[in-house]
Design a protein around this motif. Structure first.
Motif, PDB file in Angstrom:
ATOM      1  N   ARG A  19      79.272  57.551  24.981  1.00 48.43           N
ATOM      2  CA  ARG A  19      79.700  57.187  26.407  1.00 48.43           C
ATOM      3  C   ARG A  19      78.771  57.245  27.261  1.00 48.43           C
ATOM      4  N   LEU A  20      77.762  58.244  27.231  1.00 50.19           N
ATOM      5  CA  LEU A  20      76.401  58.119  28.239  1.00 50.19           C
ATOM      6  C   LEU A  20      75.624  57.091  28.132  1.00 50.19           C
ATOM      7  N   TYR A  21      75.412  56.671  27.129  1.00 54.53           N
ATOM      8  CA  TYR A  21      74.619  55.433  27.010  1.00 54.53           C
ATOM      9  C   TYR A  21      75.269  54.220  27.203  1.00 54.53           C
ATOM     10  N   THR A  22      76.491  54.219  27.175  1.00 56.43           N
ATOM     11  CA  THR A  22      77.321  52.836  27.597  1.00 56.43           C
ATOM     12  C   THR A  22      77.362  52.838  29.194  1.00 56.43           C
ATOM     13  N   LEU A  23      77.601  53.985  29.513  1.00 60.02           N
ATOM     14  CA  LEU A  23      77.672  54.214  31.169  1.00 60.02           C
ATOM     15  C   LEU A  23      76.380  53.909  31.693  1.00 60.02           C
ATOM     16  N   GLY A  24      75.316  54.313  31.209  1.00 63.47           N
ATOM     17  CA  GLY A  24      74.185  54.147  31.758  1.00 63.47           C
ATOM     18  C   GLY A  24      73.643  52.563  31.636  1.00 63.47           C
ATOM     19  N   THR A  25      74.063  52.022  30.459  1.00 67.62           N
ATOM     20  CA  THR A  25      73.697  50.375  30.675  1.00 67.62           C
ATOM     21  C   THR A  25      74.367  49.726  31.377  1.00 67.62           C
TER      22      THR A  25
ATOM     23  N   LEU B 272      69.908  57.473  37.964  1.00 69.36           N
ATOM     24  CA  LEU B 272      70.969  57.920  37.136  1.00 69.36           C
ATOM     25  C   LEU B 272      71.027  57.245  35.878  1.00 69.36           C
ATOM     26  N   ALA B 273      70.901  55.711  35.732  1.00 67.03           N
ATOM     27  CA  ALA B 273      71.099  54.974  34.477  1.00 67.03           C
ATOM     28  C   ALA B 273      69.968  55.497  33.665  1.00 67.03           C
ATOM     29  N   LYS B 274      68.900  55.680  34.039  1.00 66.47           N
ATOM     30  CA  LYS B 274      67.753  56.194  33.011  1.00 66.47           C
ATOM     31  C   LYS B 274      68.263  57.592  32.506  1.00 66.47           C
ATOM     32  N   GLN B 275      68.736  58.434  33.349  1.00 69.57           N
ATOM     33  CA  GLN B 275      69.180  59.799  33.055  1.00 69.57           C
ATOM     34  C   GLN B 275      70.320  59.523  31.872  1.00 69.57           C
TER      35      GLN B 275
ATOM     36  N   ALA C 158      80.368  53.153  45.266  1.00 73.36           N
ATOM     37  CA  ALA C 158      81.618  53.865  44.596  1.00 73.36           C
ATOM     38  C   ALA C 158      81.612  53.863  43.125  1.00 73.36           C
ATOM     39  N   VAL C 159      81.508  52.935  42.705  1.00 73.69           N
ATOM     40  CA  VAL C 159      81.551  52.749  41.123  1.00 73.69           C
ATOM     41  C   VAL C 159      80.590  53.548  40.422  1.00 73.69           C
ATOM     42  N   VAL C 160      79.157  53.473  41.048  1.00 72.58           N
ATOM     43  CA  VAL C 160      78.521  54.518  40.481  1.00 72.58           C
ATOM     44  C   VAL C 160      78.466  55.709  40.812  1.00 72.58           C
ATOM     45  N   GLU C 161      79.090  56.146  41.430  1.00 69.73           N
ATOM     46  CA  GLU C 161      79.318  57.809  41.755  1.00 69.73           C
ATOM     47  C   GLU C 161      80.689  57.814  40.831  1.00 69.73           C
ATOM     48  N   TRP C 162      81.734  57.079  40.392  1.00 72.26           N
ATOM     49  CA  TRP C 162      82.619  57.208  39.520  1.00 72.26           C
ATOM     50  C   TRP C 162      81.978  57.495  38.313  1.00 72.26           C
ATOM     51  N   ILE C 163      81.041  56.663  37.976  1.00 74.14           N
ATOM     52  CA  ILE C 163      80.523  56.612  36.470  1.00 74.14           C
ATOM     53  C   ILE C 163      79.676  57.967  36.354  1.00 74.14           C
ATOM     54  N   ARG C 164      79.186  58.512  37.476  1.00 72.08           N
ATOM     55  CA  ARG C 164      78.294  60.057  37.423  1.00 72.08           C
ATOM     56  C   ARG C 164      79.172  61.080  36.917  1.00 72.08           C
TER      57      ARG C 164
ATOM     58  N   ILE D 274      75.266  50.554  34.440  1.00 74.69           N
ATOM     59  CA  ILE D 274      74.596  50.641  35.787  1.00 74.69           C
ATOM     60  C   ILE D 274      73.196  49.636  35.704  1.00 74.69           C
ATOM     61  N   LEU D 275      72.626  49.597  34.486  1.00 67.12           N
ATOM     62  CA  LEU D 275      71.222  48.949  34.477  1.00 67.12           C
ATOM     63  C   LEU D 275      71.186  48.678  32.960  1.00 67.12           C
ATOM     64  N   SER D 276      71.046  47.467  32.482  1.00 69.31           N
ATOM     65  CA  SER D 276      70.888  47.132  31.257  1.00 69.31           C
ATOM     66  C   SER D 276      69.489  47.408  30.728  1.00 69.31           C
ATOM     67  N   ALA D 277      69.337  47.391  29.453  1.00 73.96           N
ATOM     68  CA  ALA D 277      67.938  48.042  28.819  1.00 73.96           C
ATOM     69  C   ALA D 277      66.811  47.026  29.338  1.00 73.96           C
ATOM     70  N   ASP D 278      67.186  45.697  29.398  1.00 73.28           N
ATOM     71  CA  ASP D 278      65.989  44.757  29.808  1.00 73.28           C
ATOM     72  C   ASP D 278      65.970  44.657  31.432  1.00 73.28           C
ATOM     73  N   GLY D 279      66.828  45.508  32.275  1.00 79.08           N
ATOM     74  CA  GLY D 279      66.752  45.521  33.587  1.00 79.08           C
ATOM     75  C   GLY D 279      67.380  44.364  34.393  1.00 79.08           C
TER      76      GLY D 279
END
Length: 444
Positions: free
Chosen positions: A340-346, A371-374, A271-277, A348-353
């Motif tokens: 905003r986009l970069y913060t939402l992406g990280t 989605l995090a990568k995008q 649900a949170v990932v969908e809210w982030i999108r 979901i998944l941080s730069a080091d995974g």
């Protein structure tokens, strides 16, 4: 009436006179009015010489601090220099104290006086704010935040009966202490400040000050409360989902979840990932809508004759310069969207995974990772080219396709295409903080 004995009427009058005299003494002005006079006076020099040599903070010295030195922050004569006065009180009173115990006694005297002043409803707002800031700014002899201030600033930050401005000043002190907390250890005394603010968030009136408090508490959350308890995680999830809140606050809530939640937090990750999108789309569509409305208003104002509005501006070479579009998003707005986009992406998944919401999904986390990568890639692309075309390209990538709409894969722009290297490049050094944004955050 016997001679030498006061009448029954005189006794209450004498008592009244004594009470009034005591009140007048309490309200009397300090011996020196104006900070420059305090710094130049004989008493401050004698006090500094005594404590420099390891002497005690006796009753006379304490009285001088509490009746003359510390009240300077609230005097109208120092109002135009109140920030300077605040800094000099700390520097003059606590500099060159020879004994650790005496230092703590003097710091405690400052803290107690300023905490009381910050909570005084009769004091001016600017005085109360500066008093609370001073409590949070107190340092130890070796320059670390003074531990004795923690109880006061935490209590003030969590106290919803205090003015928001005073709570904000207190939370600034909490943040200063939180900077010294390593790996989430040692932050227990500071936690009630952020947890109380977030627990109050649902019932708090919506104001700029309240939103700032919640936003700052969310920034401190991963440092002070990790992993998130299930109840607090549910509160933060509610902030991500609340479409009535500002985008920035919701972005910070998502970032806090990604950085502080684990399997025990009970987060509904899907649900949170969908809210982030949806939140990322909202952030971009807001700028798109703003530009469309401005262009419509401009066209309406000019009667539809946009093309003939003004002659082209020629450059030094005689060729027309590109026309500036006043309705286009500003560079700052584009960089804000990139953050905003970069913060939402990280989130979901941080730069080091190694952390982020996607790590809680296990093998089912591949769509979330995509989605995090995008989000990260589009955020970086907008930051590299902060213009309207980059925002619209990001919208095309992130918008779900319409039924029957088969979109080709996004091709890099000509400026983005790079020739293949003849030899393998050496690995680039990793940044010190793997979770840091690759560009400056315009909204710290």
């Amino acid at each position: 009436m016997l001679r030498g004995h006061p009448s029954p009427i005189v006794i209450p009058l004498l008592a009244l006179v004594l009470v009034v005299a005591a009140d007048d003494a309490a309200l009397a002005e300090p011996k020196y009015v104006g900070w420059t006079k305090v710094e130049a006076c004989r008493e401050i020099r004698e006090l500094k010489e005594k404590v420099r040599e390891g002497g005690p903070l006796d009753a006379g010295a304490r009285a001088f601090l509490e009746t003359t030195v510390l009240p300077q922050l609230g005097l109208q004569e120092n109002r135009s220099l109140i920030e300077f006065t605040r800094r000099r009180i700390r520097e003059v009173v606590l500099a060159d104290v020879g004994d650790e115990k005496v230092y703590d006694e003097m710091a405690a005297a400052v803290s107690q006086f300023m905490n009381a002043l910050a909570r005084n409803d009769d004091a001016d707002a600017v005085v109360r704010v500066n008093a609370m800031l001073l409590v949070g700014e107190l340092k130890t002899r070796d320059g670390r935040p003074w531990p004795g201030a923690v109880a006061a600033i935490v209590a003030a930050a969590a106290d919803k009966t205090l003015p928001d401005a005073v709570r904000i000043a207190a939370l600034a002190g909490v943040a200063r202490h939180a900077e010294k907390v390593a790996g989430g250890e040692g932050g227990e005394p500071l936690r009630p400040a952020v947890t109380s603010i977030l627990e109050q968030a649902a019932a708090a009136p919506r104001s700029v000050e309240q939103e700032w408090l919640v936003s700052r508490a969310l920034q401190l959350l991963p440092t002070l409360v990790k992993p998130l308890p299930a109840k607090l995680a549910a509160t933060v999830m509610g902030l991500v989902a609340d479409e009535t809140l500002p985008v920035e606050l919701r972005v910070r809530a998502a970032a806090a979840l990604g950085a502080a939640a684990d399997a025990s937090s009970g987060v509904d990750v899907a649900a949170v990932v969908e809210w982030i999108r949806k939140l990322a789309l909202t952030a971009l569509e807001t700028e798109e809508k703003r530009s469309e409305e401005m262009r419509f208003e401009e066209q309406y104002r000019r009667g539809g004759a946009l093309a003939a509005a003004a002659p082209p501006v020629l450059g030094a070479d005689g060729l027309p310069l590109p026309a500036l579009d006043p309705a286009a998003p500003s560079e700052q707005a584009c960089r804000q969207a990139a953050w905003r986009l970069y913060t939402l992406g990280t989130a979901i998944l941080s730069a080091d995974g190694k952390q982020g919401l996607a790590t809680l999904l296990g093998d089912a986390g591949n769509p979330a990772q995509e989605l995090a990568k995008q989000l990260v890639e589009e955020g970086m692309r907008i930051d590299q080219t902060p213009d309207e075309d980059a925002l619209l390209d990001a919208l095309d990538v992130l918008r779900p396709p319409e039924p029957g709409d088969e979109r080709p894969a996004r091709q890099p722009d000509a400026a983005e295409q790079k020739p293949e290297p003849e030899a393998p490049r050496p690995a680039e050094p990793k940044p010190a903080d793997p979770n840091a944004s690759p560009f400056d955050n315009p909204f710290p």
